[in-house]
Design a protein around this motif. Sequence first.
Motif, short mmCIF file in Angstrom:
data_model
loop_
_atom_site.label_atom_id
_atom_site.label_comp_id
_atom_site.label_asym_id
_atom_site.label_seq_id
_atom_site.Cartn_x
_atom_site.Cartn_y
_atom_site.Cartn_z
N ASP A 71 12.76 38.02 -18.37
CA ASP A 71 11.43 37.94 -18.97
C ASP A 71 11.47 38.70 -20.30
OD1 ASP A 71 8.50 37.64 -19.09
OD2 ASP A 71 8.52 39.81 -18.77
N GLU B 129 0.39 38.83 -14.75
CA GLU B 129 0.46 40.21 -14.25
C GLU B 129 1.03 40.27 -12.85
OE1 GLU B 129 -3.76 38.95 -13.00
OE2 GLU B 129 -2.22 38.35 -14.44
N ASP C 168 -0.01 43.20 -23.52
CA ASP C 168 1.46 43.19 -23.49
C ASP C 168 2.00 44.61 -23.41
OD1 ASP C 168 1.43 40.47 -23.68
OD2 ASP C 168 2.01 40.37 -25.79
N HIS D 193 -4.63 40.49 -26.27
CA HIS D 193 -3.34 40.19 -25.62
C HIS D 193 -2.25 41.15 -26.06
CE1 HIS D 193 -4.54 36.64 -23.43
NE2 HIS D 193 -5.18 36.21 -24.51
N ALA D 194 -2.33 41.64 -27.31
CA ALA D 194 -1.32 42.61 -27.76
C ALA D 194 -1.41 43.87 -26.92
CB ALA D 194 -1.52 42.93 -29.24
N LEU E 206 9.26 39.75 -22.37
CA LEU E 206 8.29 40.80 -22.65
C LEU E 206 8.66 42.11 -21.96
CD1 LEU E 206 5.58 41.75 -23.83
CD2 LEU E 206 4.47 40.91 -21.73
N THR E 207 8.99 42.05 -20.67
CA THR E 207 9.21 43.27 -19.89
C THR E 207 10.68 43.62 -19.71
OG1 THR E 207 9.26 42.06 -17.79
CG2 THR E 207 7.10 42.81 -18.60
N LEU F 3 1.65 45.66 -19.83
CA LEU F 3 2.63 45.00 -18.96
C LEU F 3 4.01 45.65 -19.08
CD1 LEU F 3 1.63 41.26 -19.46
CD2 LEU F 3 1.56 42.54 -17.31
N ARG F 4 4.41 45.98 -20.31
CA ARG F 4 5.72 46.62 -20.49
C ARG F 4 5.74 48.00 -19.83
NH1 ARG F 4 5.63 43.99 -25.70
NH2 ARG F 4 4.53 45.77 -26.60
N ASN G 30 -7.10 42.56 -20.89
CA ASN G 30 -6.90 41.59 -21.98
C ASN G 30 -8.18 41.37 -22.77
OD1 ASN G 30 -4.18 40.91 -22.03
ND2 ASN G 30 -4.37 39.33 -20.46
#
Length: 447
Positions: free
Chosen positions: A272, A351, A325, A321-322, A274-275, A328-329, A316
């Motif tokens: 993934d 999520e 993100d 969304h930034a 992003l993470t 989420l990280r 969100n």
Amino acid sequence: MQTLTMVLVEDDSGDAGLIRYALKYSGTDHALAWVTSLGALAEHLEENDAPDVMLLDLNLPDSTGMATVEGCKALVGDIPIVVLTGHDDMAFSLQALEAGAQDYLIKGNLDADSLLRSIRYAISRARLEQRLRLSEARMAAAIEGANLGLFDWLLPERQFVSLNAQWLGMLGFSADEVALPQPVDTWLERLHPGDRARFDAALAAHLAQRALNLQCEVRMRHRQGHWVWVMVSGHVASRTPDGSPQRLVGVQQDISERRAMAERLEALAMTDTLTGLPNRRHFMQAMDYQYGRVKRDPALPVGVLMLDIDHFKRVNDTYGHAGGDVVLRAFAEAITGQLRETDIAGRLGGEEFAVVLPDTDAAGGRRVAEKLRQAVEAMRVTLDNGTVVQITTSLGLTLMHAEDTRPDGALARADSALYRAKREGRNRVVASPLVVEEQPMLPTGDA
């Protein structure tokens, strides 16, 4: 018919007359120039076009023997040379050919037919030699351009009799420091222990003629200690009359960059972005592996967790969304920081996350789940604008069962337990009814 042009280098006028006489009755349209020394030949070549063939006597006023052939070759380059000799000696004649001549004639046996045949053969051989040199030059350029290592292996003696500079350079050596022949086993010891059996099997299959060639990707240890991925390709070049292999020749190419690129692409396909966690595809492969273990040994405990961020839509909507993100990280870092090396966490989408816990029973799964819940609750995520965000997570716990038709069954049970945790107030761990009959593990303190 095109006129055949020749230069005769002969200091004996009688022998020169015999050559002229033979050519006169050869039936070939020709033009013959006569000089009596290599010095005179040099002057002739400066003033006239290059001839089709040279007729060369070995004993001249300014040169004798093989030095005459070498001197003439230096002057005429690729022009074919027919040596005229009075020595009816095969060894002597072969020396003349090795020195650069294309054919030879014994003066005592000279006649029109043999002279003409020798001239035509010399011209034909010279053209073949030119094509061969051109082909070898092209091959050498291709090998050098592709950085291909070449090897020549004497199989019964287990020795390399030829290793080019590229082959040695791949492993950090140079031709100046490696004397040939070299024992093959000295180099085979550089094969990675995990690749040696595969290489030996590929080699054995080819030597036994079960495979058309030897082809294998292996790692070899560089003299500086690191591993180099190489593609080895080869084939048996000669066998004994009874079919036993004698020589194996082939190429070796450094494919480290290609392998690294393939590994990077594979990592991108399995991760993934992003993470940095395994994506759904990668995580399901891990689940498949653990499911296979449980099928083989039903008593083996494997825990499965499903978890997501409580009220993530609100995050969100509030921070964009930034900001989502960033959360989420941070969430991924928080949960991986609580896991063992053998545990695998993955992002299934949005999520939604999951964790597989090898060799973990229900009680162990609960302890891990509670550690994750507490780690997330303790998080303070700072966004780019300085805003601090606090989140919680809900978790569903189950165990894999050998009776499951697929590992998805465990995920489905964990997912049901997760939604039960959501309904019962979030920020808690709930186990599947098939795991334990206990009350949900509630958070401590004011949540």
